[in-house]
Write an enzyme that holds these catalytic residues in place. Sequence first.
Site, PDB file in Angstrom:
ATOM      1  N   CYS A  66       0.817  -1.204   0.000  1.00 24.28           N
ATOM      2  CA  CYS A  66       0.000   0.000   0.000  1.00 24.28           C
ATOM      3  C   CYS A  66       0.859   1.265   0.000  1.00 24.28           C
ATOM      4  O   CYS A  66       1.576   1.523  -0.946  1.00 24.28           O
ATOM      5  CB  CYS A  66      -0.968  -0.054   1.185  1.00 24.28           C
ATOM      6  SG  CYS A  66      -2.335   1.110   1.114  1.00 24.28           S
ATOM      7  N   HIS A  67       0.819   2.071   1.061  1.00 24.77           N
ATOM      8  CA  HIS A  67       1.613   3.297   1.175  1.00 24.77           C
ATOM      9  C   HIS A  67       2.991   3.053   1.788  1.00 24.77           C
ATOM     10  O   HIS A  67       3.799   3.978   1.856  1.00 24.77           O
ATOM     11  CB  HIS A  67       0.866   4.337   2.013  1.00 24.77           C
ATOM     12  CG  HIS A  67      -0.293   4.969   1.317  1.00 24.77           C
ATOM     13  ND1 HIS A  67      -1.484   4.307   1.138  1.00 24.77           N
ATOM     14  CD2 HIS A  67      -0.444   6.191   0.754  1.00 24.77           C
ATOM     15  CE1 HIS A  67      -2.328   5.101   0.494  1.00 24.77           C
ATOM     16  NE2 HIS A  67      -1.723   6.249   0.240  1.00 24.77           N
TER      17      HIS A  67
END
Length: 179
Positions: free
Chosen positions: A111-112
């Site tokens: 994800c991030h």
Amino acid sequence: MENLEKKTVAILATDGFEESELREPKKALEEAGADVHIVSLKTGEIKGWDNGNWSNAYKVDKTLDEVSQSNYNALMLPGGVINPDILRRNDMAVNFVKSFFENKKPVAAICHAPWLLAEADVLKGRKVTSYNSIKTDIENAGAHWLDEEVVVDEGLVTSRSPKDLPAFNAKLVEEVYEG
């Protein structure tokens, strides 16, 4: 399934991690036999984030000042927006991440979390995926960004979002097994 007995994996996280992105990889690693430590900036507990709200608290096993990459066979980085943004502003966290690359140990980020890899300056020339909103950041860090559920590049495992967790977890366990 690969047997990860005698393997120890660090999950580096702080408040604001995407809960499923810590819970599910941790479970997959433990089911494969690995010893898994949640490593954080502080002692006590860290709180997850789920569906736009604060979620469950998880016990911190070790703080960054108590560990080094030599204690671990691999590193896993959960995403969420808050968690990697806090960690990438902490020199100890960035250096901890960088040390796994310097010692050619598996690292997984979802994800991030690749924001932290960009900050550690370890993405040049690598194939990587991430949450699509940070694609430009990842490319600016020198990576070749791909829109795939899981990308593996010389021990680096990356995925886009919680929907990719089954593929991410399988490759994470495989890379930890292969070392």
